[in-house]
Design a protein around this motif. Structure first.
Motif, short mmCIF file in Angstrom:
data_model
loop_
_atom_site.label_atom_id
_atom_site.label_comp_id
_atom_site.label_asym_id
_atom_site.label_seq_id
_atom_site.Cartn_x
_atom_site.Cartn_y
_atom_site.Cartn_z
N ARG A 1 30.23 35.89 42.02
CA ARG A 1 29.05 36.34 41.27
C ARG A 1 29.46 37.01 39.96
N TYR A 2 30.48 37.88 40.03
CA TYR A 2 30.96 38.57 38.82
C TYR A 2 32.48 38.65 38.84
N THR A 3 33.06 38.54 37.67
CA THR A 3 34.46 38.91 37.48
C THR A 3 34.48 40.20 36.68
N MET A 4 35.06 41.24 37.24
CA MET A 4 35.04 42.56 36.62
C MET A 4 36.32 42.77 35.84
N ARG A 5 36.17 42.84 34.51
CA ARG A 5 37.32 42.97 33.61
C ARG A 5 37.30 44.35 32.96
N GLY A 6 38.47 44.92 32.77
CA GLY A 6 38.56 46.24 32.14
C GLY A 6 39.91 46.88 32.39
N HIS A 7 40.43 46.70 33.60
CA HIS A 7 41.77 47.22 33.88
C HIS A 7 42.80 46.44 33.06
N LYS A 8 43.85 47.15 32.63
CA LYS A 8 44.86 46.53 31.77
C LYS A 8 46.12 46.15 32.53
N ASP A 9 46.08 46.31 33.85
CA ASP A 9 47.21 45.95 34.70
C ASP A 9 46.66 45.60 36.08
N SER A 10 47.54 45.29 37.00
CA SER A 10 47.15 44.88 38.35
C SER A 10 46.12 45.84 38.96
N VAL A 11 45.09 45.26 39.60
CA VAL A 11 44.12 46.06 40.35
C VAL A 11 44.61 46.10 41.80
N ASN A 12 44.94 47.29 42.27
CA ASN A 12 45.67 47.43 43.53
C ASN A 12 44.80 47.69 44.76
N SER A 13 43.63 48.28 44.55
CA SER A 13 42.75 48.51 45.70
C SER A 13 41.30 48.41 45.26
N ILE A 14 40.43 48.10 46.23
CA ILE A 14 39.00 47.99 45.93
C ILE A 14 38.22 48.34 47.17
N GLU A 15 37.09 49.05 47.00
CA GLU A 15 36.21 49.27 48.13
C GLU A 15 34.80 49.58 47.66
N PHE A 16 33.83 49.13 48.46
CA PHE A 16 32.44 49.50 48.23
C PHE A 16 32.21 50.90 48.79
N LEU A 17 31.47 51.72 48.04
CA LEU A 17 30.93 52.94 48.64
C LEU A 17 29.89 52.49 49.66
N PRO A 18 30.00 52.92 50.93
CA PRO A 18 29.09 52.42 51.96
C PRO A 18 27.61 52.59 51.58
N PHE A 19 26.84 51.55 51.86
CA PHE A 19 25.39 51.55 51.65
C PHE A 19 25.02 51.82 50.19
N SER A 20 25.82 51.28 49.28
CA SER A 20 25.51 51.45 47.86
C SER A 20 25.99 50.22 47.09
N ASN A 21 25.70 50.21 45.80
CA ASN A 21 26.16 49.12 44.92
C ASN A 21 27.31 49.58 44.05
N THR A 22 27.99 50.64 44.48
CA THR A 22 29.11 51.17 43.70
C THR A 22 30.44 50.68 44.28
N ILE A 23 31.32 50.23 43.39
CA ILE A 23 32.64 49.75 43.78
C ILE A 23 33.69 50.64 43.13
N CYS B 1 40.63 43.70 49.59
CA CYS B 1 39.26 43.19 49.62
C CYS B 1 38.40 44.14 50.43
N SER B 2 37.09 44.05 50.22
CA SER B 2 36.16 44.98 50.86
C SER B 2 34.82 44.30 51.07
N TRP B 3 34.23 44.54 52.25
CA TRP B 3 32.94 43.96 52.58
C TRP B 3 31.82 44.94 52.25
N HIS B 4 30.75 44.46 51.63
CA HIS B 4 29.58 45.31 51.40
C HIS B 4 28.86 45.57 52.72
N SER B 5 28.19 46.71 52.81
CA SER B 5 27.53 47.11 54.06
C SER B 5 26.50 46.10 54.54
#
Length: 230
Positions: free
Chosen positions: A70-92, A41-45
């Protein structure tokens, strides 16, 4: 940690994401919606949003104020193992057992880019401080460096054959540390290309992080210890 340092977000095998308040010393919010273990898990700035990655092949963006997904992000075809926000942006950034990394737009929940090149499950991926380079590691210990703008792999480093569990840039962006299942922490000097091993853990190294001044490196292992390297 929440940007203010007063709260913590955790992910768990019990399929939930929890927010903990240090002043109260307790869990103040449980976010439910994933159907399998939540790996990261990752916290937005701004502190209002949390992103989570799950074994159920999805990632989620949670609005902490409304306490809803707010959103469920679908697209990966297997387990999603890590996630992080790019600091001070809306990119994950996500990494997945489907051997790919993806960049997502947190404002829409849609995938913006996918990075192909790993031959094995991606266990972790992270940005450097500038946000122009990504490093990722896979289940055979291969690290890859990616140019974010060009969506291409720049260099590949074999630190295997044991799995790489987590990888991180130091604040300067000149050194990368890898938590390896062979029980060592690998450090890579990017300028010289020199790969070294820090030996001390007695079992797999699961996590690794630099302090903000880059004076020390912390690692956590399956041997039940946290070790501080200088």
């Amino acid at each position: 940690f929440h940007p203010s340092g007063t709260k913590l977000v955790t992910s768990s095998g019990d399929t939930t994401v929890r927010i903990w308040d240090f002043t109260k010393g307790e869990c103040i919010l449980t976010l439910e919606g994933h159907s399998r273990a939540v790996w990261d898990c990752s916290w937005h700035s701004c502190g209002d949003f949390v992103a989570s990655a799950s074994m159920d092949n999805t990632s989620k963006i949670w609005d902490i104020n409304s306490e809803r997904c707010r959103y469920t992000m679908r697209g990966h075809k297997d387990s999603v193992n890590s996630i992080e926000f790019l600091p001070f942006s809306n990119t994950i950034l996500t990494s997945s057992a489907d051997k790919t990394l993806s960049l997502w737009d947190a404002r829409t929940g849609l995938c913006a880019q996918t990075f192909y090149g790993h031959l094995h499950s991606c266990n972790h991926a992270t940005f450097n401080m500038k946000g122009d380079t990504i490093v990722s590691c896979d289940s055979y210990g291969v690290m890859k460096f990616w140019d974010v703008r060009r969506v291409t792999p720049m260099v590949s480093v074999d630190a295997g054959p044991h799995p790489g569990n987590q990888v991180v840039f130091d604040p300067s962006g000149h050194v990368v540390a890898l938590a390896s299942s062979d029980g060592t922490v690998k450090t890579l000097e990017l300028n010289s290309g020199q790969l070294s091993s820090l030996v001390g853990h007695e079992d797999e190294v699961q996590s690794v992080v630099f302090d903000h001044k880059a004076e020390h490196l912390l690692s956590g292992g399956s041997d039940g210890t946290v070790r501080l390297w200088s």
